[in-house]
Scaffold this motif. Structure first.
Motif, short mmCIF file in Angstrom:
data_model
loop_
_atom_site.label_atom_id
_atom_site.label_comp_id
_atom_site.label_asym_id
_atom_site.label_seq_id
_atom_site.Cartn_x
_atom_site.Cartn_y
_atom_site.Cartn_z
N GLU A 59 0.84 -1.21 0.00
CA GLU A 59 0.00 0.00 0.00
C GLU A 59 0.87 1.25 0.00
OE1 GLU A 59 -3.48 0.07 2.41
OE2 GLU A 59 -3.90 -2.04 2.13
N GLU A 60 1.76 1.32 -1.00
CA GLU A 60 2.61 2.48 -1.23
C GLU A 60 2.45 2.89 -2.70
OE1 GLU A 60 6.62 1.88 0.16
OE2 GLU A 60 5.93 0.49 1.70
N PRO A 61 2.56 4.18 -2.99
CA PRO A 61 2.24 4.66 -4.34
C PRO A 61 3.28 4.26 -5.38
CG PRO A 61 3.06 6.46 -2.98
CD PRO A 61 2.88 5.28 -2.07
N VAL A 62 2.81 4.12 -6.60
CA VAL A 62 3.68 3.84 -7.74
C VAL A 62 2.96 4.30 -9.00
CG1 VAL A 62 2.79 1.46 -7.95
CG2 VAL A 62 5.03 2.04 -8.93
N VAL A 63 3.73 4.79 -9.98
CA VAL A 63 3.18 5.11 -11.30
C VAL A 63 3.45 3.93 -12.22
CG1 VAL A 63 3.21 6.67 -13.27
CG2 VAL A 63 3.59 7.58 -10.97
N LEU A 64 2.40 3.41 -12.81
CA LEU A 64 2.52 2.31 -13.77
C LEU A 64 2.41 2.90 -15.17
CD1 LEU A 64 0.14 -0.11 -11.85
CD2 LEU A 64 2.65 -0.08 -11.78
N THR A 65 3.42 2.66 -15.98
CA THR A 65 3.55 3.40 -17.25
C THR A 65 2.94 2.67 -18.45
OG1 THR A 65 5.72 2.39 -17.61
CG2 THR A 65 5.67 4.51 -16.44
N ASP A 66 2.59 1.39 -18.30
CA ASP A 66 2.24 0.61 -19.49
C ASP A 66 1.10 -0.38 -19.25
OD1 ASP A 66 3.57 -1.06 -17.79
OD2 ASP A 66 5.15 -1.65 -19.19
N THR A 67 0.12 0.00 -18.45
CA THR A 67 -0.99 -0.92 -18.18
C THR A 67 -1.99 -0.99 -19.33
OG1 THR A 67 -2.37 0.81 -17.19
CG2 THR A 67 -0.89 -0.41 -15.70
N ASN A 68 -2.02 0.06 -20.18
CA ASN A 68 -3.07 0.20 -21.21
C ASN A 68 -4.46 0.19 -20.58
OD1 ASN A 68 -1.44 0.43 -23.51
ND2 ASN A 68 -1.16 -1.78 -23.61
N LEU A 69 -4.54 0.61 -19.32
CA LEU A 69 -5.82 0.56 -18.60
C LEU A 69 -6.91 1.34 -19.31
CD1 LEU A 69 -7.57 -0.20 -16.18
CD2 LEU A 69 -6.57 1.72 -14.92
N VAL A 70 -6.58 2.54 -19.77
CA VAL A 70 -7.60 3.38 -20.42
C VAL A 70 -7.21 3.69 -21.87
CG1 VAL A 70 -8.48 4.41 -18.29
CG2 VAL A 70 -6.49 5.44 -19.40
N TYR A 71 -6.53 2.75 -22.50
CA TYR A 71 -6.03 2.99 -23.86
C TYR A 71 -7.09 3.53 -24.82
CZ TYR A 71 -4.00 2.23 -28.45
OH TYR A 71 -3.56 2.42 -29.74
N PRO A 72 -8.33 2.97 -24.85
CA PRO A 72 -9.33 3.49 -25.80
C PRO A 72 -9.71 4.94 -25.52
CG PRO A 72 -9.97 1.33 -24.96
CD PRO A 72 -8.84 1.80 -24.10
N ALA A 73 -9.46 5.43 -24.31
CA ALA A 73 -9.85 6.79 -23.95
C ALA A 73 -8.76 7.82 -24.26
CB ALA A 73 -10.20 6.86 -22.46
N LEU A 74 -7.59 7.37 -24.68
CA LEU A 74 -6.51 8.32 -24.92
C LEU A 74 -6.81 9.26 -26.09
CD1 LEU A 74 -3.30 6.17 -24.26
CD2 LEU A 74 -4.58 7.65 -22.70
N LYS A 75 -7.83 8.92 -26.87
CA LYS A 75 -8.26 9.82 -27.96
C LYS A 75 -9.25 10.87 -27.46
CE LYS A 75 -11.90 6.63 -29.57
NZ LYS A 75 -11.54 5.46 -28.74
N TRP A 76 -9.71 10.74 -26.20
CA TRP A 76 -10.70 11.67 -25.69
C TRP A 76 -10.12 13.08 -25.63
CZ3 TRP A 76 -13.33 9.07 -20.81
CH2 TRP A 76 -14.02 7.91 -21.21
N ASP A 77 -10.86 14.01 -26.14
CA ASP A 77 -10.59 15.44 -25.93
C ASP A 77 -11.96 16.10 -25.81
OD1 ASP A 77 -11.58 15.60 -28.54
OD2 ASP A 77 -9.61 15.97 -29.44
#
Length: 353
Positions: A59-77
């Protein structure tokens, strides 16, 4: 302090500086607000790195750089969302400056003189866009911030994007740690420079950045006494009373001892924010509109066998329960403070050996 391993995990990548390699990340340090405290870096790791697994387990913070968790939303603007998000109502906060201090409307009756620093309005997405553009054109201090749980009023294309999130990965994270259910996905759309002041949540959070960059400064639960949260019965419960832009060290002397852990997240990054970890979030100055989606989960159930000594977040939970219990027993939340003072003064605030 448990959070020490946060720094150790990323020492090789960020020796001697809170940020490394910023020039190729689409932002620079002139876009960060200046604060009085020091910070250390939150590790940036692949989701396949064993150290990432270790940090989440602890339970310590970390940035995950390559999960593709929200990949379809990266086009959102803004344009894409305006065309596809549907005709539902959205909660939009309007503030007189860059700080959006959260408040619980249900607790406002406990403090009759409380005046919120921002106002919540319900509006269609097109109205929000128009309000945001007008606010930008005026060039004053006033700002707007959309904060809305994604629900079944969104359009078909947004539903398709949502279903395309990497649910396989995040469901495994939930299952292997025995977290409770996913409680909500909060969509956040903010103007450049917007700040959500330091607060903590009682849920696990995967903070997925979609558009723009956000600076995230975290503080572990054992720094509770440095951040002076409002009382549990106050509308600003779980928020720090300290104004980071202009700290009052006479009123909040322990704030001088605060040490933060920070990162800047960009599109595709996912920051794990553990339960009870304080977080202070800033959309970068001159960085344009930011879009984020939170994945909030209930924490794991209390273990049948309690291990001692208790961890800092467990003590925070105990303090919250004591405040709630006293408020109910006394029938007036304003009597909680005086009773606690009577209990402690001359009894627990000095050496009785």
């Amino acid at each position: 302090m448990a959070a020490a391993t946060v720094v150790e995990a990323d020492r090789a990548a960020s020796e001697g500086a809170a940020f490394s390699g910023v020039q190729d990340r689409g932002w620079d340090e002139s876009q960060l607000r200046k604060y009085s405290f020091t910070t250390k870096p939150i590790p940036r790791l692949s989701h396949t790195d064993p150290r990432a697994e270790m940090l989440i387990n602890n339970e310590e913070p970390v940035v995950l750089t390559d999960t593709n968790l929200v990949y379809p939303a990266l086009k959102w603007d803004i344009e894409y969302l305006q065309e596809n998000i549907g005709n539902g109502d959205f909660s939009v906060y309007i503030a007189e400056n860059h700080k959006f201090l959260y408040y619980d409307e249900k607790k406002m009756s406990n403090f009759e003189n409380f005046i919120p620093k921002s106002q919540r309005m319900e509006m269609k997405f097109s109205e929000f866009v128009e309000t945001m553009h007008k606010t930008e054109e005026m060039g004053g201090e006033e700002r707007v911030y959309l904060q809305q749980t994604l629900n079944d009023t969104v359009g078909k294309k947004i539903v398709v994007d949502f279903l395309g999130f990497n649910w396989n990965w995040i469901n495994k994270q939930q299952a292997k740690r025995n977290w409770g259910q996913l409680t909500s996905n909060l969509l956040l759309i903010g103007m450049e420079g917007n700040v959500t002041p330091a607060h903590y949540d009682e849920q696990q959070n995967f903070f997925a950045q979609i558009k723009g960059h956000k600076r995230c400064i975290l503080f572990p639960p054992d720094q509770f006494e440095c951040l002076y949260p409002y009382p549990v019965h106050h509308p600003c419960d779980r928020q720090s009373q300290v104004d980071f832009d202009n700290p009052d060290y006479v009123k909040f002397p322990n704030f001088k001892n605060i040490v933060g852990y920070e990162t800047v997240v960009g599109p595709g990054d996912v920051l794990y924010i553990p339960m009870y970890w304080w977080h202070h979030i800033q959309s970068l100055l001159n960085g344009g509109v930011t879009i984020t989606v939170n994945f909030w989960y209930k924490g794991a159930p209390t273990p049948k066998r309690i291990e001692y000594p208790l961890r800092a977040h467990q003590k925070v939970a105990i303090m919250r329960n004591i405040e709630k219990m006293l408020g109910e027993a006394l029938g007036d939340p304003h009597e909680v403070g005086p009773l606690l003072q009577t209990m402690i003064k001359g009894r627990y605030d000095q050496d009785l050996s």
